[in-house]
Design a protein around this motif. Sequence first.
Motif, PDB file in Angstrom:
ATOM      1  N   ASP A 159       0.843  -1.191   0.000  1.00 27.48           N
ATOM      2  CA  ASP A 159       0.000   0.000   0.000  1.00 27.48           C
ATOM      3  C   ASP A 159       0.885   1.250   0.000  1.00 27.48           C
ATOM      4  OD1 ASP A 159       0.894   0.329   2.683  1.00 27.48           O
ATOM      5  OD2 ASP A 159      -0.808  -0.818   3.414  1.00 27.48           O
ATOM      6  N   GLU A 160       0.261   2.392  -0.086  1.00 27.14           N
ATOM      7  CA  GLU A 160       0.999   3.654  -0.229  1.00 27.14           C
ATOM      8  C   GLU A 160       1.968   3.891   0.930  1.00 27.14           C
ATOM      9  OE1 GLU A 160       0.184   8.391  -1.092  1.00 27.14           O
ATOM     10  OE2 GLU A 160      -1.506   7.028  -0.899  1.00 27.14           O
ATOM     11  N   GLN A 161       1.520   3.667   2.160  1.00 32.30           N
ATOM     12  CA  GLN A 161       2.383   3.917   3.321  1.00 32.30           C
ATOM     13  C   GLN A 161       3.605   2.995   3.322  1.00 32.30           C
ATOM     14  OE1 GLN A 161       2.136   6.483   5.460  1.00 32.30           O
ATOM     15  NE2 GLN A 161       0.520   7.113   4.060  1.00 32.30           N
ATOM     16  N   THR A 162       3.406   1.755   2.945  1.00 31.32           N
ATOM     17  CA  THR A 162       4.518   0.800   2.904  1.00 31.32           C
ATOM     18  C   THR A 162       5.516   1.184   1.822  1.00 31.32           C
ATOM     19  OG1 THR A 162       3.040  -0.935   3.713  1.00 31.32           O
ATOM     20  CG2 THR A 162       5.112  -1.648   2.686  1.00 31.32           C
ATOM     21  N   LEU A 163       5.032   1.556   0.655  1.00 30.83           N
ATOM     22  CA  LEU A 163       5.928   1.962  -0.433  1.00 30.83           C
ATOM     23  C   LEU A 163       6.742   3.184  -0.031  1.00 30.83           C
ATOM     24  CD1 LEU A 163       3.590   1.430  -3.506  1.00 30.83           C
ATOM     25  CD2 LEU A 163       5.617   0.087  -2.913  1.00 30.83           C
TER      26      LEU A 163
END
Length: 172
Positions: A159-163
């Motif tokens: 997801d965006e936060q992980t990326l």
Amino acid sequence: MKQTYLFNLSVLLFCILALCSCSVVEMSGTMMKKTGEVMEDYSEDHDGFIGKTAGLGGKIHTAVGTTVEDMAQKDSQENSEKSKAEQLSVANKKVINSAVDSMKEEDTSEKSIVLKAQNRLQEFGFDPGPAEGIMGDKTRQAIGRYQQSKNLKVTKALDEQTLISLNLHPTE
């Protein structure tokens, strides 16, 4: 899974083309295209598997809908010399090709992001399995462990936060 979806889609479109007039076929193409656009819009607002799946499905629907619309709008005299079976065969190939072509770009960019994430996870000591750009169970487990270690929401997805945390930009 993708091949089953494409096969079912092509069978559905084959039936539509076989049983309906050009105006109804054009309308079904328009409806499919609009559905694809809604799915793509949905994917822009949602991360993870559901959002990505909606985006991919949206691209396929939009491409196939556009192809069906274009085929229905063409002059019917162009095909008057061909048998119905030949016309349907040509139409079916066009629909399948547009669906496959719409996935090529997505598959390449998705694979690239997964590959970069796998390499980054490896650098940080989280074993994602072989770095092949394929989101397998070991990669999901490594993502989950990484998310937990960084106090991120554990989704086991890129997801965006992980990326961002992996220093990979979501659009990269």
